[in-house]
Design an enzyme around this catalytic site. Structure first.
Site, PDB file in Angstrom:
ATOM      1  N   ARG A  82      30.564 -16.330  -4.021  1.00 33.44           N
ATOM      2  CA  ARG A  82      31.347 -15.096  -3.913  1.00 33.44           C
ATOM      3  C   ARG A  82      32.084 -15.037  -2.579  1.00 33.44           C
ATOM      4  O   ARG A  82      33.205 -14.525  -2.495  1.00 33.44           O
ATOM      5  CB  ARG A  82      30.423 -13.880  -4.094  1.00 33.44           C
ATOM      6  CG  ARG A  82      31.186 -12.580  -4.264  1.00 33.44           C
ATOM      7  CD  ARG A  82      30.276 -11.452  -4.719  1.00 33.44           C
ATOM      8  NE  ARG A  82      29.259 -11.138  -3.710  1.00 33.44           N
ATOM      9  CZ  ARG A  82      28.265 -10.271  -3.905  1.00 33.44           C
ATOM     10  NH1 ARG A  82      28.126  -9.649  -5.072  1.00 33.44           N
ATOM     11  NH2 ARG A  82      27.394 -10.039  -2.946  1.00 33.44           N
ATOM     12  N   LYS A 184      34.302  -9.014  -1.390  1.00 31.50           N
ATOM     13  CA  LYS A 184      33.519  -8.316  -0.368  1.00 31.50           C
ATOM     14  C   LYS A 184      34.275  -8.393   0.962  1.00 31.50           C
ATOM     15  O   LYS A 184      33.928  -9.154   1.865  1.00 31.50           O
ATOM     16  CB  LYS A 184      32.131  -8.956  -0.277  1.00 31.50           C
ATOM     17  CG  LYS A 184      31.045  -7.918  -0.043  1.00 31.50           C
ATOM     18  CD  LYS A 184      29.695  -8.439  -0.400  1.00 31.50           C
ATOM     19  CE  LYS A 184      28.593  -7.658   0.269  1.00 31.50           C
ATOM     20  NZ  LYS A 184      28.614  -6.215   0.063  1.00 31.50           N
ATOM     21  N   GLU A 220      32.046   2.087  -9.524  1.00 34.86           N
ATOM     22  CA  GLU A 220      30.808   1.817  -8.782  1.00 34.86           C
ATOM     23  C   GLU A 220      30.713   2.795  -7.621  1.00 34.86           C
ATOM     24  O   GLU A 220      31.512   3.734  -7.531  1.00 34.86           O
ATOM     25  CB  GLU A 220      30.767   0.358  -8.315  1.00 34.86           C
ATOM     26  CG  GLU A 220      31.898  -0.045  -7.392  1.00 34.86           C
ATOM     27  CD  GLU A 220      31.721  -1.458  -6.846  1.00 34.86           C
ATOM     28  OE1 GLU A 220      30.583  -1.924  -6.678  1.00 34.86           O
ATOM     29  OE2 GLU A 220      32.739  -2.097  -6.565  1.00 34.86           O
TER      30      GLU A 220
HETATM   31  N1  PLP Z   1      29.123  -3.122  -4.965  1.00 35.85           N
HETATM   32  C1  PLP Z   1      29.474  -3.078  -3.669  1.00 35.85           C
HETATM   33  C2  PLP Z   1      30.720  -2.362  -3.312  1.00 35.85           C
HETATM   34  C3  PLP Z   1      28.658  -3.680  -2.709  1.00 35.85           C
HETATM   35  O1  PLP Z   1      28.982  -3.623  -1.423  1.00 35.85           O
HETATM   36  C4  PLP Z   1      27.473  -4.322  -3.109  1.00 35.85           C
HETATM   37  C5  PLP Z   1      26.624  -4.989  -2.132  1.00 35.85           C
HETATM   38  O2  PLP Z   1      26.648  -6.141  -1.928  1.00 35.85           O
HETATM   39  C6  PLP Z   1      27.153  -4.354  -4.464  1.00 35.85           C
HETATM   40  C7  PLP Z   1      27.995  -3.741  -5.360  1.00 35.85           C
HETATM   41  C8  PLP Z   1      25.935  -5.043  -4.944  1.00 35.85           C
HETATM   42  O3  PLP Z   1      26.106  -6.427  -4.963  1.00 35.85           O
HETATM   43  P1  PLP Z   1      24.892  -7.417  -4.809  1.00 35.85           P
HETATM   44  O4  PLP Z   1      23.938  -7.068  -5.903  1.00 35.85           O
HETATM   45  O5  PLP Z   1      25.476  -8.761  -5.000  1.00 35.85           O
HETATM   46  O6  PLP Z   1      24.310  -7.185  -3.473  1.00 35.85           O
HETATM   47  C1  COI Z   2      24.514  -5.153   0.213  1.00 38.47           C
HETATM   48  O1  COI Z   2      23.900  -4.594  -0.691  1.00 38.47           O
HETATM   49  O2  COI Z   2      24.151  -6.223   0.694  1.00 38.47           O
HETATM   50  C2  COI Z   2      25.725  -4.597   0.776  1.00 38.47           C
HETATM   51  O3  COI Z   2      26.457  -5.311   1.379  1.00 38.47           O
HETATM   52  C3  COI Z   2      26.015  -3.178   0.607  1.00 38.47           C
HETATM   53  C4  COI Z   2      26.254  -2.505   1.909  1.00 38.47           C
HETATM   54  C5  COI Z   2      26.753  -1.146   1.572  1.00 38.47           C
HETATM   55  C6  COI Z   2      25.053  -2.451   2.779  1.00 38.47           C
END
Ligand code: PLP
Ligand code: COI
Length: 341
Positions: A82, A184, A220
């Site tokens: 990612r 991200k 989200e």
């Molecule tokens: N959506 C956003 C905007 C995020 O910042 C995060 C955090 O990483 C997620 C979703 C959840 O993603 P993940 O499960 O890969 O941490």
């Molecule tokens: C994560 O879940 O790792 C993120 O980057 C989300 C952030 C809002 C702390």
């Protein structure tokens, strides 16, 4: 190895400086070998690309101590990939996936004393990130970049741990069609700060963002994807090209289907139908699965039958199975757990 003296059970989601972090530099078209350093500070030119035009992307992961005392990470290959996707979208050079995994492993190993013990409820948050570092004044990509990985021990993202949250439907948008919502990038979070500060000031824990094209579909929150559970126990998650493809959400959908035998659906979720769901949760690395008890849409309250006291039944099963896999109590699908030491 002697663990640090930290009150693991009472950690919040904050930054605590740890011993070592990884740094690699990109110059003249190539990444250098990189190294660990004890210095937590970054020095850069006043005109660095990241400071002027926000050319920065990041990842979020965790290291856990399993029931057998091993230190592990969860599906780090997906974070590595990612981050490549994020970098490409901001015209940054990819940090090679294999090297990403090595850098994360090396950094966690060097900070093993900060990995919370099994059963403490805490984990070591890992933050890989990269940014344009040379001077850039016309709007264009930087030529030089820095990739770093630091770690910090953390507890729950939301105060109150697993107490159901109250969130509001935001009037602000998070991401536009064909924009950067699916990567991200730091810029997605900068523009969410006003929305989160005003949500907190109004007494809400988070914002539910709608799709900005029609403002009818659930996207989200600022830092987590949604999962919903129907009254007949189907697990539903919004499909959208403008949300971050959460690794936690993808894992939960697999767990729902293959471990819990539930039906799963990734599809458009309309705000209008949210009142019909039985349970709602926010999922992400930081959020794990945080239950939502109530969504407020401009004064109109949507209260989930799971209530404001505890997680819904299916959400709890998902939570227990996912965390059981991460903590080594439940056998993981092949390739999900990466042993560090
Ligand atoms: N959506 C956003 C905007 C995020 O910042 C995060 C955090 O990483 C997620 C979703 C959840 O993603 P993940 O499960 O890969 O941490
Ligand atoms: C994560 O879940 O790792 C993120 O980057 C989300 C952030 C809002 C702390």
């Amino acid at each position: 190895m002697q663990k640090k003296e930290i009150d693991w059970a009472n950690l919040g989601f904050g930054y605590i400086v740890t011993d070592q972090r990884f740094v690699a530099n990109y110059k003249d078209g190539a990444w250098d070998a990189g190294h660990l350093t004890a210095d937590p500070n970054v020095t850069m030119n006043e005109c660095a690309g990241v400071l002027q035009y926000a050319q920065t992307v990041f990842e979020g992961m965790k290291a856990y101590t399993t029931v057998n005392g091993q230190i592990v990470t969860f599906r780090p290959d997906l974070n590595a990939k990612r981050m490549v996707d994020s970098a490409k979208r901001l015209e940054m050079p990819a940090f090679p996936e294999e090297r990403f995994l090595e850098a994360v492993t090396e950094t966690v190993r060097a900070n093993a004393a900060y990995v919370p013990p099994y059963g403490s409820g805490a984990s070591l948050y890992i933050r890989p990130y990269m940014f344009g570092i040379n001077p850039v004044i016309g709007v264009k990509p930087a030529d030089e970049y820095q990739f770093r990985v630091f770690t910090t021990p953390v507890g729950p993202y939301f105060k109150g741990g697993v107490k159901p949250l109250t969130i509001r439907v935001s009037d602000f948008d998070r991401a536009a069609p064909h924009g950067t919502g699916h990567i991200k990038a730091g810029l997605n979070y900068a523009m969410s700060l006003h929305a989160i500060v005003s949500a907190h000031a109004a007494g809400y824990d988070e914002n539910l963002y709608l799709d900005s094209a029609t403002r009818t579909k659930v996207e989200e929150t600022g830092g987590a994807n949604f999962i919903f559970v129907t009254k007949d126990h189907k697990v539903v998650t919004p499909h959208s090209d403008t949300i971050l493809p959460s690794i936690t959400r993808r894992s939960l959908m697999y767990v729902a289907e293959h471990y819990l035998g539930l039906e799963v659906e990734e599809r458009d979720v309309y705000l209008d139908e949210v009142k019909d769901f039985a349970e709602c949760g926010l999922c992400g690395t930081a959020a794990v699965i945080s239950p939502v008890g109530k969504i407020v849409d401009h004064g109109e309250e949507i209260c989930f039958p799971s209530g404001m006291e505890k997680m819904g039944e299916i959400t709890k099963k998902l939570y227990d199975t996912l965390t059981g896999i991460q903590m080594g109590q439940i056998e993981a699908p092949k390739g999900w757990i990466h042993v560090i030491e």
